[in-house]
Design an enzyme around this catalytic site. Sequence first.
Site, PDB file in Angstrom:
ATOM      1  N   ALA A 157       1.197   3.615   7.467  1.00 61.78           N
ATOM      2  CA  ALA A 157       1.561   5.008   7.693  1.00 61.78           C
ATOM      3  C   ALA A 157       0.331   5.829   8.049  1.00 61.78           C
ATOM      4  O   ALA A 157       0.431   6.993   8.419  1.00 61.78           O
ATOM      5  CB  ALA A 157       2.239   5.590   6.461  1.00 61.78           C
TER       6      ALA A 157
ATOM      7  N   ASN B  55       0.817  -1.196   0.000  1.00 56.63           N
ATOM      8  CA  ASN B  55       0.000   0.000   0.000  1.00 56.63           C
ATOM      9  C   ASN B  55       0.861   1.260   0.000  1.00 56.63           C
ATOM     10  O   ASN B  55       1.047   1.886  -1.046  1.00 56.63           O
ATOM     11  CB  ASN B  55      -0.959  -0.013   1.195  1.00 56.63           C
ATOM     12  CG  ASN B  55      -1.961   1.121   1.128  1.00 56.63           C
ATOM     13  OD1 ASN B  55      -1.898   1.960   0.253  1.00 56.63           O
ATOM     14  ND2 ASN B  55      -2.887   1.157   2.062  1.00 56.63           N
ATOM     15  N   ASP B  56       1.413   1.598   1.144  1.00 55.86           N
ATOM     16  CA  ASP B  56       2.150   2.852   1.250  1.00 55.86           C
ATOM     17  C   ASP B  56       3.294   2.963   0.241  1.00 55.86           C
ATOM     18  O   ASP B  56       3.603   4.050  -0.231  1.00 55.86           O
ATOM     19  CB  ASP B  56       2.706   3.002   2.666  1.00 55.86           C
ATOM     20  CG  ASP B  56       1.588   3.149   3.684  1.00 55.86           C
ATOM     21  OD1 ASP B  56       0.544   3.715   3.326  1.00 55.86           O
ATOM     22  OD2 ASP B  56       1.755   2.689   4.820  1.00 55.86           O
ATOM     23  N   VAL B  57       3.894   1.825  -0.090  1.00 57.29           N
ATOM     24  CA  VAL B  57       5.063   1.869  -0.972  1.00 57.29           C
ATOM     25  C   VAL B  57       4.687   2.161  -2.426  1.00 57.29           C
ATOM     26  O   VAL B  57       5.552   2.281  -3.274  1.00 57.29           O
ATOM     27  CB  VAL B  57       5.875   0.559  -0.911  1.00 57.29           C
ATOM     28  CG1 VAL B  57       6.412   0.340   0.485  1.00 57.29           C
ATOM     29  CG2 VAL B  57       5.065  -0.627  -1.366  1.00 57.29           C
ATOM     30  N   THR B  58       3.373   2.250  -2.710  1.00 58.86           N
ATOM     31  CA  THR B  58       2.947   2.575  -4.067  1.00 58.86           C
ATOM     32  C   THR B  58       2.295   3.949  -4.118  1.00 58.86           C
ATOM     33  O   THR B  58       1.845   4.378  -5.170  1.00 58.86           O
ATOM     34  CB  THR B  58       1.904   1.564  -4.564  1.00 58.86           C
ATOM     35  OG1 THR B  58       0.745   1.650  -3.730  1.00 58.86           O
ATOM     36  CG2 THR B  58       2.433   0.148  -4.521  1.00 58.86           C
TER      37      THR B  58
END
Lengths: 467, 103
Positions: free
Chosen positions: A436, A395-398
């Site tokens: 996050a 999720n956050d890494v995209t």
Amino acid sequence: MISANLAAIFYLVSGILFILALRGLSSPDTSRQGNYFGIAGMIIAIVVTFLSIGNFSTSLVYVIIFLVIGGAIGAFIAFKIPMTAMPELVAGFHSLVGLAAVFVAIAAFLNPAAFNLGNVGDIKLASLIEMSIGAAVGAITFSGSIIAFLKLRGIMSGAPITFSGQHILNLIFGIGIFVLIFYLCKTQSANIFWTVIIISFLVGVLLIIPIGGADMPVVISMLNSYSGWAAAGIGFTLENTALIITGALVGSSGAILSYIMCKAMNRSFVSVILGGFGADNSTDDKKDKKDQKPVKSGNAEDAAFLMKNASSVIIVPGYGMAVAQAQHALREMVDKLKKNDIKVTYAIHPVAGRMPGHMNVLLAEANVPYDEVFELEDINNDFANSDVAFVIGANDVTNPVAKTDPKSPIFGMPVLDVEKCKSVLFVKRSLSPGYAGIDNELFYKDNTLMLFADAKKMTEDIVKNLD
Amino acid sequence: MEIDPFIFRSSIFILSIFIGYYVVWSVTPSLHTPLMSVTNAISSVIIVGAIIAALAGNSESTFNTSSIFGFIAIILAAINIFGGFLVTQRMLQMYKKKKDKKK
């Protein structure tokens, strides 16, 4: 019985073998050989210790019995543990190294003569400093790792625990440890020694509780580093080269991993330590606003259709894949795609998962060849030329917000340029934000199709629809 | 004037940090998890200290306060040594290249 000099040479040899063990990890081809070097180094160190003490009384029998008991427990865990639980396992193992360091330091303090460190109440000054530092770092490693273990295991909430004055308290305890060690050197008092250890246990707990779930990769690396420094401290006390070399290796290894993880999240090490990141209290109002934005959602059939007509697919796995145990179903899906001559690669963000390299291990477990798996910097340019990005459990890494919104807490963090793909398939249970605690803009892009389901079930359904 | 052996040990320590620095940077990111488990295993060479403590008990009493701490530390370190190396081995066995696959 062998002489102390000969023993020292053998300890050096085992230290060198440990260096070679780490060196082997530069490529999967040489890594297995590297592991054998490590095992050989350990056997040499243990055998030489027996030979140099030369005490073959009943004690030796007990030593071997305890060695076998511990070994059996360790082997049992190593074979039983599922690959998804590696972060907890590593945290657990760190705690054991820490505790072992504390116990060795205590043993040395209670019986310094056995270690040639002087006598009770009259321990050599340098040794006393070394053993108390070793004990303190070991104790911090132990209690810190226990907290990390509980958080990773889900027994304790991943949410950061903070209270006012926390950092000042930590600072006071930190200074307190040094002051106490100073007095310990002057008085040789056992009570001060015990106090140092107890305060260190407390510091370990206080240090890790404010750190949120998203920062776990840093925490594990950091504790890895601490366990090394603890071992090195004891190495100085025992005047043992193998331990000093190993402690330095492990210490710097953990420090480098922490650095890589911090960089991958664009967070400074200090801010990770200070903690508080990943709390979800401040994001509630933001969520309500964004919920009104239109989202396109689809089912397994749509996803299968899109991928069948693609010529290249990039898979972006994350922790959600591990939780859902979807890696095997994913592999099946990829096999089907490959039969249709579709090019499939995997893109892995350095902080995907809960520890460094976690996703790579899971994919390897599902028999994904490692030369199809790419790191962020190697694959990020390929998204623009690919047809479908299949985001599963990440999720956050995209999140493109990291590139566009300077106000976002993850701004500046290197992310995978998933949105540049012609279409994005995003497998997720709901629109809830990631660790996050921020909303992912990718959900609302025109080329994104949300697949709301459990990662494993969705993947299995897609496999069925690919026939 | 003679050099304190502590200086020699510190030299080894500092040089080893440098070796560790360069060796670990050359570890491929895909093997970072095995790196952690193997560093875990090798740092359990602390068992050396545990063995010394455990064997220090005199012939009349195998177990005294000091040696008991040694014995417990042996168990802890042994769990780590066996667990660490074996789980690393298990992980490394799984890393395969495309060619190895039967098609």
